[in-house]
Design an enzyme around this catalytic site. Sequence first.
Site, PDB file in Angstrom:
ATOM      1  N   ARG A  85     -25.349 -13.608   0.352  1.00 16.39           N
ATOM      2  CA  ARG A  85     -25.323 -13.203  -1.207  1.00 16.39           C
ATOM      3  C   ARG A  85     -26.387 -13.751  -1.827  1.00 16.39           C
ATOM      4  O   ARG A  85     -26.847 -13.153  -2.888  1.00 16.39           O
ATOM      5  CB  ARG A  85     -24.052 -13.865  -1.720  1.00 16.39           C
ATOM      6  CG  ARG A  85     -23.910 -13.655  -3.131  1.00 16.39           C
ATOM      7  CD  ARG A  85     -22.592 -14.029  -3.964  1.00 16.39           C
ATOM      8  NE  ARG A  85     -21.389 -14.624  -3.137  1.00 16.39           N
ATOM      9  CZ  ARG A  85     -21.200 -15.844  -3.065  1.00 16.39           C
ATOM     10  NH1 ARG A  85     -22.242 -16.654  -3.656  1.00 16.39           N
ATOM     11  NH2 ARG A  85     -20.481 -16.413  -2.254  1.00 16.39           N
ATOM     12  N   TYR A 112     -29.766   3.980 -23.027  1.00 10.04           N
ATOM     13  CA  TYR A 112     -29.151   4.532 -21.849  1.00 10.04           C
ATOM     14  C   TYR A 112     -27.605   4.260 -21.940  1.00 10.04           C
ATOM     15  O   TYR A 112     -26.968   3.193 -22.398  1.00 10.04           O
ATOM     16  CB  TYR A 112     -29.794   3.890 -20.817  1.00 10.04           C
ATOM     17  CG  TYR A 112     -28.765   4.259 -19.319  1.00 10.04           C
ATOM     18  CD1 TYR A 112     -28.899   5.368 -18.901  1.00 10.04           C
ATOM     19  CD2 TYR A 112     -27.970   3.297 -18.931  1.00 10.04           C
ATOM     20  CE1 TYR A 112     -28.212   5.555 -17.634  1.00 10.04           C
ATOM     21  CE2 TYR A 112     -26.988   3.383 -17.786  1.00 10.04           C
ATOM     22  CZ  TYR A 112     -27.252   4.763 -17.188  1.00 10.04           C
ATOM     23  OH  TYR A 112     -26.559   5.189 -16.063  1.00 10.04           O
ATOM     24  N   ASP A 171     -36.530  -1.979 -20.361  1.00  6.94           N
ATOM     25  CA  ASP A 171     -35.968  -1.186 -19.345  1.00  6.94           C
ATOM     26  C   ASP A 171     -37.114  -0.163 -18.999  1.00  6.94           C
ATOM     27  O   ASP A 171     -37.276   0.815 -19.832  1.00  6.94           O
ATOM     28  CB  ASP A 171     -34.678  -0.608 -19.952  1.00  6.94           C
ATOM     29  CG  ASP A 171     -33.893   0.218 -18.709  1.00  6.94           C
ATOM     30  OD1 ASP A 171     -34.854   0.884 -17.805  1.00  6.94           O
ATOM     31  OD2 ASP A 171     -32.742   0.615 -18.907  1.00  6.94           O
ATOM     32  N   LYS A 176     -33.676   5.379  -9.530  1.00  7.38           N
ATOM     33  CA  LYS A 176     -34.349   6.551 -10.343  1.00  7.38           C
ATOM     34  C   LYS A 176     -35.503   6.749  -9.258  1.00  7.38           C
ATOM     35  O   LYS A 176     -35.627   6.750  -8.209  1.00  7.38           O
ATOM     36  CB  LYS A 176     -34.489   6.385 -11.685  1.00  7.38           C
ATOM     37  CG  LYS A 176     -32.974   5.866 -12.231  1.00  7.38           C
ATOM     38  CD  LYS A 176     -32.054   6.941 -12.206  1.00  7.38           C
ATOM     39  CE  LYS A 176     -30.737   6.411 -12.639  1.00  7.38           C
ATOM     40  NZ  LYS A 176     -30.657   5.856 -14.103  1.00  7.38           N
TER      41      LYS A 176
HETATM   42  C1  LIG Z   1     -29.603   4.691 -14.653  1.00 11.63           C
HETATM   43  C2  LIG Z   1     -30.342   3.906 -15.637  1.00 11.63           C
HETATM   44  C3  LIG Z   1     -29.883   2.606 -15.739  1.00 11.63           C
HETATM   45  C4  LIG Z   1     -28.724   2.115 -14.903  1.00 11.63           C
HETATM   46  O1  LIG Z   1     -29.006   2.069 -13.531  1.00 11.63           O
HETATM   47  P1  LIG Z   1     -27.837   2.351 -12.574  1.00 11.63           P
HETATM   48  O2  LIG Z   1     -28.550   2.052 -11.194  1.00 11.63           O
HETATM   49  O3  LIG Z   1     -27.037   3.756 -12.566  1.00 11.63           O
HETATM   50  O4  LIG Z   1     -26.654   1.286 -12.884  1.00 11.63           O
HETATM   51  C5  LIG Z   1     -30.214   1.972 -16.764  1.00 11.63           C
HETATM   52  N1  LIG Z   1     -31.426   2.195 -17.607  1.00 11.63           N
HETATM   53  C6  LIG Z   1     -31.672   3.382 -17.469  1.00 11.63           C
HETATM   54  C7  LIG Z   1     -32.885   3.933 -18.406  1.00 11.63           C
HETATM   55  C8  LIG Z   1     -31.199   4.554 -16.584  1.00 11.63           C
HETATM   56  O5  LIG Z   1     -31.809   5.552 -16.537  1.00 11.63           O
END
Ligand SMILES: *Cc1c(COP(=O)(O)O)cnc(C)c1O
Length: 380
Positions: A46, A98, A170, A195
Amino acid sequence: MRFKTKSIHAGQQPEETSGAVMPPIFQTSTYAQEKPGVNKGYDYARVGNPTRTNLEKMIAGLEEADQCACFASGCAATDAIAKQLRPGDHVIATNDLYGGTYRLFRQVFEPYNIEFSFVDMTNIDTVKETIKDDTQLLWIETPTNPLLNVCDIEALAELASRHEILSVVDNTFASPYLQNPLNLGADAVLHSTTKYLGGHSDVIGGAIASSNETFMEKVRFQVKTTGAVPGPMDCYLVLRGIKTLPIRMKESVENAKKVARFLDDHEKVGTVLYPGLDSHPHKKVAQKQMKDFGAMVTFSLKDDSIEKAHEFMSNTEIFTLAESLGGVESLVSHPASMTHGSIPRETRLQAGLKDSMIRLSVGIEDAEDLVEDLQKALAF
Ligand SMILES: *Cc1c(COP(=O)(O)O)cnc(C)c1O
């Protein structure tokens, strides 16, 4: 090292016992100790895993950060930052945030008496006016989803630092290939590695990178204590994906430019939102802080209705109707009925998110095939 070299070598060394060039998937939950407390740097998975460490060193390298911690998802990474807040704290966040971040802030953390202001961060004066004595966190997302607004990271980070507010960016939509927020003064960077970093739509993951040691200590405490950690197989997949990040991003961005230009000239298309178009209100800021304009394109139809958008999407063959973005394959989605379906229509329209707005995540197929697919789908 330059970016393409880093995306293959940053923090990576052949594995010690065998010389394996790719790090093994260390599928273990625990590690043998010589004596109680004496180990080879790992005690329980962990807290840490060598495959995860490889990924963390890689992402730290790409974001020019001293440290990185990886998570089971982007949302888990966001959660680990929000959990550092205390009742009474105030947070300022981008207004077209988001959806999952918005839900986490409003439905999980607001009930714990943490206050959130969602404002237009493309306007620095608005942000200035929103700062209070209790403001602890500035949550920046740029480019935004799905309207692709671009906020000035340098100006926002400078403002935050002057008020001793932690600034987090982000960076999921841009990826470290296009934008390095820490070099623009931000305190920390967050990624949904699901992504562009993963890049193949086959894994869920998240990461936080920063050179602020006190902050990262708190992040590591969350990793150890709340345990939203990625498995070694998932870390391996993201690490494997990152090796082609620069060449995937380059292709995707080139394709997105062609797609944006095609849509911009099409008689059935209303507005096209793409930071690289001259019509985009934040093109200058994008040019200043991004290496290129990204691979997301949003557009509306002249016949602005949910039904027309649905008809368009059922007509595409190469663009697959799906949530998410950043993979090698092109995806199409309809924010008003998918990711932003829970936002009241009036609020949505006020923010500029029209009924027919369609979001494209442009992949690395042949641009001509992508344009032909859109052309066919627009023939209604
Ligand atoms: C997809 C996304 C998230 C969240 O990520 P997950 O891996 O789906 O939990 C946060 N911020 C942005 C801009 C995203 O596109």
